[in-house]
Design an enzyme around this catalytic site. Structure first.
Site, PDB file in Angstrom:
ATOM      1  N   ARG A  64      43.891  42.714  50.339  1.00 53.64           N
ATOM      2  CA  ARG A  64      43.516  44.084  49.990  1.00 53.64           C
ATOM      3  C   ARG A  64      43.753  45.067  51.118  1.00 53.64           C
ATOM      4  NH1 ARG A  64      37.607  42.526  48.934  1.00 53.64           N
ATOM      5  NH2 ARG A  64      38.297  41.193  50.635  1.00 53.64           N
TER       6      ARG A  64
ATOM      7  N   LYS B  72      28.224  31.964  51.164  1.00 53.15           N
ATOM      8  CA  LYS B  72      27.852  33.036  50.239  1.00 53.15           C
ATOM      9  C   LYS B  72      26.582  32.753  49.470  1.00 53.15           C
ATOM     10  CE  LYS B  72      32.430  34.853  49.714  1.00 53.15           C
ATOM     11  NZ  LYS B  72      33.496  35.337  48.868  1.00 53.15           N
TER      12      LYS B  72
END
Ligand code: COA
Length: 174
Positions: free
Chosen positions: A95, A44
């Site tokens: 999610r 990231k």
């Protein structure tokens, strides 16, 4: 009776209301919940330093007044960090179906590293099921409104980052 210490690990760059939802739910289940922020994530592009991410989440947790929740950073393997603090459960947010494969892989790998560690996946409130830290950053830095997606403390730090970036660019011009 043995107290169950759970960790909620992640990059949290930055923490969103979806994460906060999981923090609240998990703190109701486990005796102690440690939010474990990874110092590095090679996959990231990190906006907030580890010190900033710790500070932001501590502010958020203080505001929620959750007395069984603590916040720390860690480097290296999550399992090693868990051994150090005596934690036995990993909490992860799930999610959507798209999260499943990655979460399954991590859960199996962590179990392989230590069979006594359990991973518990929790579903956030449906409103937050499409949220991610990258999406928040993208909306914010393109001038969009993220107030409904992040706690107030995060908004404050995002605004500060934007000011610092603008100031940095101005200095560069001189
Ligand atoms: N609400 C909103 N967003 C959520 C969410 C929720 N409830 N749950 C996950 N997300 C988002 C995050 O914002 C993040 O978005 P981004 O990719 O845009 O930044 C994304 O989902 C997944 O991030 P996160 O939950 O923070 O996990 P991660 O993949 O960044 O971190 C670690 C995973 C840190 C737990 C893992 O890499 C790790 O354990 N590292 C240590 C090294 C190690 O032990 N490796 C072996 C593991 S098997």
């Amino acid at each position: 009776m043995k107290k169950i210490i759970a960790v909620y690990p992640g990059t949290f760059d930055p923490v969103t209301k979806g994460h906060v939802d999981i923090i609240k739910r998990a703190s109701n289940i486990f005796d102690r919940l440690n939010i474990a922020i990874t110092e590095t994530n090679i996959n990231k592009n990190i906006l907030f330093s580890i010190e900033e991410r710790v500070r932001i989440i501590r502010e958020v947790v203080d505001e929620l007044q959750l007395s069984n929740v603590s916040v720390n950073s860690f480097s290296g393997l999550l399992i090693d960090y868990m051994h150090k603090i005596g934690a036995t459960v990993i909490v992860r947010g799930l999610r959507a179906v798209s999260d499943f494969e990655y979460e399954l892989q991590m859960a199996y790998m962590n179990r392989n590293l230590d069979p006594n560690i359990e991973t518990v996946s929790m579903m956030p409130y449906i409103e937050y099921s499409f949220l991610s830290s990258s999406i928040v950053k993208e909306i914010f830095f393109n001038g969009g409104d993220v107030t409904e997606f992040v706690p107030d403390a995060v908004l404050k730090y995002l605004l500060k980052k934007r000011e610092d970036n603008v100031a940095g660019k101005e200095n560069f011009k001189d």
